[in-house]
Write an enzyme that holds these catalytic residues in place. Structure first.
Site, PDB file in Angstrom:
ATOM      1  N   ASP A  30      -1.868   6.134   3.954  1.00 50.26           N
ATOM      2  CA  ASP A  30      -2.184   7.448   4.770  1.00 50.26           C
ATOM      3  C   ASP A  30      -3.296   8.322   3.977  1.00 50.26           C
ATOM      4  OD1 ASP A  30      -0.379   8.515   2.837  1.00 50.26           O
ATOM      5  OD2 ASP A  30       0.672   9.866   4.211  1.00 50.26           O
ATOM      6  N   SER A  39       5.469   6.929  -0.755  1.00 49.22           N
ATOM      7  CA  SER A  39       3.927   7.185  -0.767  1.00 49.22           C
ATOM      8  C   SER A  39       3.155   7.062  -1.753  1.00 49.22           C
ATOM      9  CB  SER A  39       3.761   8.796  -0.214  1.00 49.22           C
ATOM     10  OG  SER A  39       2.143   9.041  -0.146  1.00 49.22           O
ATOM     11  N   ASP A  51       1.191   4.102   0.646  1.00 51.12           N
ATOM     12  CA  ASP A  51       1.564   3.947   1.903  1.00 51.12           C
ATOM     13  C   ASP A  51       0.433   3.876   3.087  1.00 51.12           C
ATOM     14  OD1 ASP A  51       1.574   6.563   1.783  1.00 51.12           O
ATOM     15  OD2 ASP A  51       2.991   6.613   3.688  1.00 51.12           O
TER      16      ASP A  51
HETATM   17 MG    MG Z   1       1.023   8.409   1.383  1.00 49.76          MG
END
Ligand code: MG
Length: 442
Positions: free
Chosen positions: A240, A95, A238
């Site tokens: 999100d 992440s 990543d």
């Molecule tokens: Mg993330």
């Protein structure tokens, strides 16, 4: 207690999360998902390919069918699970963490990431799995044109004509993460003019650290002004999580981006809003205005997705800028959420959207405490709230709702601290609450 699984999968530096551990986790995960069909993907980190190969070997060894997506943003993989009728997905990503870190996110067949509690069940299977028969090891295939499928799904939910007429200019800061797989083509196809920075996928993250905090996106802020752009966007590694920069160069923090999306979604359709107990009261103020309910969850992406899966919610999100639009998937998605904001740019400036969000200030502190003391402090807070008939939520620590804000006391899951967050209309007032409650619990 889970040894490896945290609030969202397994995270670690390469000396801990090495190929040996990745192989064992993959074998146990394969067993947990009944040796079914598993999608795998990774981000661009330097240890990604090594860990991926270990994960593939582990899954296939116990008989799983593996569908490899290659390098891809997490929300795209999470969207694909249903499409591919897969039993799970494993994403090798850390992440927003520094480059020396990596991780394994595990997502089930419904698109819900595995919580610590479910991770514990997987860990119980570690070291206890058996190899499949020689002629029953899993099959391996590369995924087809997954990018196109995802793009079409996002495009279906926005008015492309509106965007094309306005042709907003966007500066996209891909932060050397996985965003370039989707972002440039998506926003061009939506009708935007696109300027890219840090658009090379590079596990060393030479452009900026992976976390899109205000100090890490200075280059983006400058570039938005220089290009006279309508908006800047930056993702974490990543994708999100996402933040925006308005046309005046103002940094719009994650929970405000969530609140902007909440307003846009509720104008379209009324329904519940799902968020964690650590999210700004702005989310509840907006929900009140539209006459809808806020459903609170524990802190962590898996709990948000679990609650979203129960239905009736039109949007979910968390304080750091993770936004879930259930028409796409049950996962936090930094592209579909921005597409909604880009659509709204046709009639409103980004700064005007940000100004519509009720403003709150958040202050934080941590008190050293071992496990026993953590429980004591949280219990004390609960007792106080009960005795004084305060409005409180105790699903994750204790959050007391106050007239112009809230305060939460919560034991850290990973460190020896009790965390106290207070929020109010002004910093002064938030600090006042923090001091008041520190006295109460000490
Ligand atoms: Mg993330």
């Amino acid at each position: 207690m889970a040894e490896y699984f945290g609030t969202n999968g397994v995270r670690g530096k390469f000396d801990k999360l090495n190929p040996e551990l990745a192989l064992e986790i993959a074998r146990a995960t394969g067993e947990y998902f009944k040796r079914g069909k598993i999608i795998i993907a990774r981000d661009g980190r330097l240890t990604g390919e090594t860990l991926r190969n270990a994960v593939v070997a582990g899954l296939m060894g116990v008989g799983c069918e593996v569908v490899d997506v290659g390098i891809a943003p997490s929300p795209v993989v999470e969207f694909l699970i249903k499409k591919e009728k897969a039993d799970a997905a494993l994403i090798i990503t850390a992440s927003h963490n520094p480059p020396e870190w990596n991780g394994i996110k595990v997502i089930d067949g419904k698109g819900i990431s595995i919580s610590k509690e479910r991770g514990e069940e997987i860990e119980e299977l570690m070291g206890r799995t058996e190899n499949a028969e020689w002629n029953k090891t899993g099959e391996f295939c590369k995924c087809g044109d997954f990018i196109r499928e995802y793009l079409e799904a996002v495009k279906k939910h926005v008015d492309i004509d509106k965007i094309t007429k306005r042709k907003p200019k966007l500066v996209l800061d891909c932060g050397n993460g996985t965003a370039p797989v989707i972002a440039p083509v998506l926003f061009k196809e939506l009708g935007c003019e696109v300027v890219l920075i840090n658009e090379r996928i590079d596990g060393r993250f030479p452009g900026r650290p992976s976390e899109p905090s205000e100090e890490n996106v200075k280059e983006l802020i400058e570039r938005v002004s220089k290009e006279k752009a309508d908006m800047g966007v930056a993702w974490d590694g990543d994708c999100d999580r996402v933040i925006i920069v308005d046309e005046k160069g103002g940094y719009v923090i994650g929970d405000k981006v969530f609140a902007i999306c909440e307003i846009l979604k509720l104008k379209e359709k009324k329904g519940d809003v799902v968020t964690t107990v650590a999210t700004s009261k702005a989310i509840e103020d907006i929900a009140d205005k539209f006459g809808v309910k806020v459903r609170y969850t524990k802190i962590g992406a898996p709990y948000l997705s679990e609650e979203m899966a129960k239905g009736k919610a039109v949007i979910g999100g968390e304080e750091v800028g993770g936004i879930i639009l259930p028409e796409i998937s049950l996962a936090k998605d930094g592209f579909s959420s921005i597409a909604k904001i880009v659509e709204a740019l046709s009639h409103k400036k980004a700064s005007e959207m940000a100004a519509e969000v009720p403003s709150y200030v958040n202050v934080k502190e941590k008190i050293p405490a071992d496990d026993l003391k953590k429980r004591e402090i949280v219990e004390k807070m609960k007792k106080y709230a009960k005795e004084n008939s305060l409005d409180f939520i105790d699903i994750d620590g204790v959050r007391v709702n106050l007239e112009d804000g809230w305060i939460i006391v919560r034991g850290s899951g990973t460190e020896n601290y009790v965390r106290i967050f207070a929020e109010s209309k002004t910093e002064e007032k938030a600090k006042e609450y923090l001091e008041e409650y520190k006295k109460i619990i000490s």
